[in-house]
Structure formats: structure tokens, C-alpha cells
Design an enzyme around this catalytic site. Structure first.
Site, PDB file in Angstrom:
ATOM      1  N   ILE A 128       0.823  -1.218   0.000  1.00  0.00           N
ATOM      2  CA  ILE A 128       0.000   0.000   0.000  1.00  0.00           C
ATOM      3  C   ILE A 128       0.855   1.265   0.000  1.00  0.00           C
ATOM      4  O   ILE A 128       0.333   2.370   0.112  1.00  0.00           O
ATOM      5  CB  ILE A 128      -0.984   0.022   1.183  1.00  0.00           C
ATOM      6  CG1 ILE A 128      -0.241   0.051   2.526  1.00  0.00           C
ATOM      7  CG2 ILE A 128      -1.922  -1.183   1.111  1.00  0.00           C
ATOM      8  CD1 ILE A 128      -1.152   0.255   3.726  1.00  0.00           C
ATOM      9  N   GLY A 129       2.191   1.102  -0.116  1.00  0.00           N
ATOM     10  CA  GLY A 129       3.044   2.269  -0.308  1.00  0.00           C
ATOM     11  C   GLY A 129       3.735   2.793   0.929  1.00  0.00           C
ATOM     12  O   GLY A 129       4.002   3.995   1.021  1.00  0.00           O
ATOM     13  N   GLY A 130       4.079   1.906   1.866  1.00  0.00           N
ATOM     14  CA  GLY A 130       4.755   2.355   3.082  1.00  0.00           C
ATOM     15  C   GLY A 130       6.118   2.971   2.825  1.00  0.00           C
ATOM     16  O   GLY A 130       6.461   4.014   3.389  1.00  0.00           O
TER      17      GLY A 130
ATOM     18  N   ILE B 160       7.305  -9.228 -11.092  1.00  0.00           N
ATOM     19  CA  ILE B 160       8.539  -8.459 -10.943  1.00  0.00           C
ATOM     20  C   ILE B 160       9.741  -9.209 -11.514  1.00  0.00           C
ATOM     21  O   ILE B 160      10.644  -8.617 -12.111  1.00  0.00           O
ATOM     22  CB  ILE B 160       8.760  -8.087  -9.467  1.00  0.00           C
ATOM     23  CG1 ILE B 160       7.709  -7.049  -9.039  1.00  0.00           C
ATOM     24  CG2 ILE B 160      10.179  -7.576  -9.212  1.00  0.00           C
ATOM     25  CD1 ILE B 160       7.719  -6.698  -7.572  1.00  0.00           C
TER      26      ILE B 160
ATOM     27  N   SER C 195      10.568  -4.373  -0.759  1.00  0.00           N
ATOM     28  CA  SER C 195      10.034  -5.078   0.401  1.00  0.00           C
ATOM     29  C   SER C 195       9.497  -6.430  -0.060  1.00  0.00           C
ATOM     30  O   SER C 195       8.290  -6.655  -0.121  1.00  0.00           O
ATOM     31  CB  SER C 195       8.925  -4.252   1.064  1.00  0.00           C
ATOM     32  OG  SER C 195       8.499  -4.847   2.268  1.00  0.00           O
TER      33      SER C 195
ATOM     34  N   CYS D 285       7.752 -11.845   2.621  1.00  0.00           N
ATOM     35  CA  CYS D 285       8.421 -12.252   3.864  1.00  0.00           C
ATOM     36  C   CYS D 285       8.161 -13.706   4.238  1.00  0.00           C
ATOM     37  O   CYS D 285       8.835 -14.261   5.108  1.00  0.00           O
ATOM     38  CB  CYS D 285       7.974 -11.348   5.011  1.00  0.00           C
ATOM     39  SG  CYS D 285       6.203 -11.485   5.406  1.00  0.00           S
TER      40      CYS D 285
END
Length: 307
Positions: free
Chosen positions: A11-13, A55, A74, A77
């Protein structure tokens, strides 16, 4: 103008963090994420619709065309979490990140800076070994840290791994940390420059109330119902608007109540200043001790909300 690309953008952190750090002197040119819901939120937050392509399939020439100074990354994880299988680079979800790293040596305009964020545990993975080897091979200097918002005075406990890479001849201001991994934040220069002592640093710590929005409209969607409160009172983490910490929130927050994040006692009064420093120990002692009818009576008058 510093130009950036954001990979695994969510969401663009990291976009927000770059904007906070550099203001109008930085711009995110493009973002990339395969999650359509996250991309909708990202677009609402930042006015950019992320590219939903895989990506790992992005071509070097395509990336080169942006001439980006910075890559913000990011990656997933799940291959590194303590709850998972910890397969590292053998996990299919790590593949796109590895493929992206492989493209760096094929770029005519490689980024001068990379910032990689992930969960604690990434530093022990084979993916991290490949990352550092790739950086060295392509003339980048790295410094690695585990940092929690609590280290920076923000009332949120969420330790994360960070790797900062600078392409030579760029250098870090503290070269003693080059190619080192430390489980603490770097020694920020502003502490020395401003002569900040322990008392000033304590004053710099923010409280949860500094991040709350006005709830005067009595929106009951976030109200913790009495039945839930009575059942889970002895295992939930309770904070107040005046707390300088809260627990890490998980994706199960709001559906489950133990170990998924804190609830806030919205009608609590502030503690005396001399007691605030011991607040964390106070919460720990009561929340994890034996059940106490006295404690239940003491907390019975509090109104709990979800964040």
C-alpha cells in the site's frame, strides 16, 4: 530530484517514508506489485497505479528506461518468517526477488541506492547471502540493521530487517558499519550534533494519542464488545492513548484477540510522568500474570476500541 522505483509496493509504506524523509526532492516514478487490492489502496494513497506484472519478468531495458536513483524493495516475507518453513531462496515466493537482483549487473543505469526491508529472520537466510554477494559483485557497499519503530520514538513494536546499499564511490558517513549486520539501529548523527541527552530523548518519544484521529462521532465499528472483553481480558494487550508502545499487528487482528495486536482503552487517564517510564513493565506484569478478580474490577470501567 531523487527518482525512485518501489518494488513489492503493497500500500506504499516505503513511498510514504521516502516522501517524509526527502519531501519534494524525491519522486517515486513507478511501483510494482501483483496484489490487485493493495494496488487499489496504493493508488488512493499516492495517485500512482502500480504495475501488476510479475517483478521477476521485468526486462533490464525496461528498468533502465526509468534511470532511477533509488530502488525500494520489500519482497515477500513468507520464506523467512518464524511461523513458516523458512525455505529461504528455495521458496517459490523468493524467486522474483532473486531474478530482480540478477538484472542489476545487466543495467546501463543501475540505481545508486537500494533499501531492502523484510522480517527478522531474513538475515539468516540464503536469500540474504545472495543479496550481499550480488551487492559486492556490483560494487555496492552495504550496511544492515534490525530496527523497531520504538528505537525511533514511535509507539509501535515491530522490529524489521533493513539493508541499505550504496553504489561506489558513494560512501556511508559511518564507514565502520560497512558490510556489517547489527541488531540495533545505526548511531544517528543528529544525537551527537544536537547534543541530545537521555532526558531530551525521552521527551522526543511520541505517544499513541499523537497518531489518533478524532472519534467524537462514536463510531461503534471498532468497539470491543463486552462478551469479547470479558472472555479475553487476561490475555489481550491493553494500551492507552498515553502509551509509548503497542504490539505488532497481524493479519488476524480483529478476528482473533490473543497475540494479534493491542486494543486501546480510550477513556484512560494519563499516568503520572514518573510512572510512564515503567508503563511497559506494568502492562507486562498484569497481562501475563495469573487471573485476578481485582484487576478485572480495575479494568472493568475502561472502554476498549480496536485500532
Amino acid at each position: 530530484m531523487m527518482k525512485a522505483l518501489e518494488f513489492y509496493s503493497g500500500i506504499g509504506g516505503l513511498h510514504y517514508s521516502l516522501s517524509e524523509a526527502r519531501g519534494d526532492s524525491a519522486e517515486v516514478l513507478a511501483a510494482f506489485d501483483i496484489n490487485p487490492l493493495a494496488n487499489k489502496v496504493y493508488e488512493r494513497n499516492h495517485g500512482i497505479r502500480p504495475n501488476a506484472s510479475d517483478i521477476g519478468s521485468l526486462k533490464p531495458a525496461y528498468l533502465d528506461a526509468y534511470e532511477a536513483d533509488v530502488w525500494l524493495l520489500s519482497p515477500p516475507c513468507q520464506p523467512y518468517t518464524r511461523q513458516g518453513l523458512q525455505l529461504g531462496s528455495q521458496d517459490p515466493r523468493a524467486e522474483s526477488f532473486i531474478l530482480l537482483l540478477e538484472k542489476i549487473e545487466k543495467l546501463e543505469n543501475p540505481p545508486n541506492y537500494l533499501l531492502i526491508e523484510n522480517v527478522v529472520g531474513f538475515e539468516k537466510s540464503s536469500t540474504r547471502e545472495y543479496l550481499i554477494a550480488t551487492m559486492k559483485r556490483n560494487n555496492y557497499t552495504t550496511q544492515e540493521f534490525v530496527v523497531s519503530p520504538l528505537d525511533l520514538g514511535v509507539p509501535y513494536s515491530r522490529s524489521r530487517y533493513f539493508c541499505i546499499a550504496k553504489r561506489q564511490p558513494l560512501r556511508f558517513s559511518n564507514p565502520q558499519g560497512d558490510f556489517q549486520f547489527v541488531t540495533k539501529p545505526p548511531q544517528w548523527n543528529w544525537k551527537e550534533e544536537e547534543g541530545e541527552g537521555e532526558e531530551e530523548e525521552e521527551e522526543r518519544k511520541l505517544m499513541i494519542k499523537d497518531f489518533l484521529v478524532d472519534t467524537s462521532d462514536d463510531d461503534d465499528r471498532f468497539f470491543v464488545k463486552k462478551a469479547v472483553k470479558d472472555k479475553y481480558l487476561d490475555c489481550i494487550d491493553i494500551v492507552t492513548p498515553f502509551s509509548s508502545r503497542c504490539c505488532c499487528f497481524t493479519k488476524s487482528y480483529f478476528k482473533f484477540f490473543k497475540g494479534t495486536g493491542s486494543v486501546i482503552a480510550v477513556n484512560a487517564i494519563p499516568l503520572a510522568k514518573e510512572k510512564q517510564k515503567g508503563e511497559k513493565e506494568h502492562h507486562h506484569h498484569h497481562h501475563h500474570g495469573a487471573k485476578s478478580s481485582g484487576r478485572r474490577q480495575g479494568l472493568g470501567c475502561l472502554v476498549f476500541d480496536f485500532f
